[in-house]
Design a protein around this motif. Sequence first.
Motif, short mmCIF file in Angstrom:
data_model
loop_
_atom_site.label_atom_id
_atom_site.label_comp_id
_atom_site.label_asym_id
_atom_site.label_seq_id
_atom_site.Cartn_x
_atom_site.Cartn_y
_atom_site.Cartn_z
N UNK A 3 0.79 -1.31 0.15
CA UNK A 3 0.11 -0.02 -0.03
C UNK A 3 0.93 1.20 -0.13
N UNK A 4 2.06 1.13 -0.10
CA UNK A 4 3.01 2.63 -0.13
C UNK A 4 3.41 2.79 1.43
N UNK A 5 4.47 3.62 1.50
CA UNK A 5 5.21 3.75 2.82
C UNK A 5 4.16 4.65 3.33
N UNK A 6 3.71 5.68 2.90
CA UNK A 6 2.53 6.63 3.34
C UNK A 6 1.49 5.82 4.27
N UNK A 7 1.15 4.73 3.63
CA UNK A 7 0.01 4.12 4.22
C UNK A 7 0.28 3.56 5.37
N UNK A 8 1.61 3.13 5.27
CA UNK A 8 2.03 2.23 6.56
C UNK A 8 2.15 3.29 7.74
N UNK A 9 2.76 4.40 7.48
CA UNK A 9 2.93 5.56 8.50
C UNK A 9 1.71 5.89 9.06
#
Length: 213
Positions: free
Chosen positions: A163-169
Amino acid sequence: MIRKGSYFLGLTILVQLVLTGFKSVDNERVEGFHLTGNENYVYSVSLEEENEDNADVIVPFVGKTFVGFREAIAFRESRGKLSLVNPFGYMGKYQFGRSTLRTIGIYDFNTFLYNAEWQNKAFTALIARNKWELRKEIEKYCGRVINGVEITESGLLAAAHLGGAGSVKKYLRSNGRSGFKDGFGTSLRSYIKKFGGYDVSHIQADKNAKVEL
């Protein structure tokens, strides 16, 4: 009369011997397989595991090395099919989007689809980029438990692949309340859980990682 009786007695014994020669054997239950009515073996694998308390999908690789991590994700994403393009346009073993491929230096998508070396290099480059993007989160959250799942470095990197690094953050900072799901309904939590505990320590965080062709 005696001869006729002996004949029927012998016939009866013969029939019993034939019948007892066929033993009823219970079919062995093998996980992932079942028998159809015509006795053909059929292998069945669920394409989506959003009942996250179920056993993980079995992958054809063992161990917790980086190669094991890479191939486990490939198996989960595409069953390891090099030239697969899904209905959303994601392609290859690891299901890359075109914009992501351009970011890491790949523009020839047709060649990419049939080149295992390019795809493996693309996966490593993306892991390096996501590792840089998530470097603070990896340091801060690894070892914690969110939504019943222990946070590990490989689990976070797998979730970023989904899902992308932004979603993980957002997921981490909201303590798991802000969740992402892809077009098939796969959640970040499921990837954090499924791909936790692999050794990805030798991949260096690199903000500008690209594929060298």
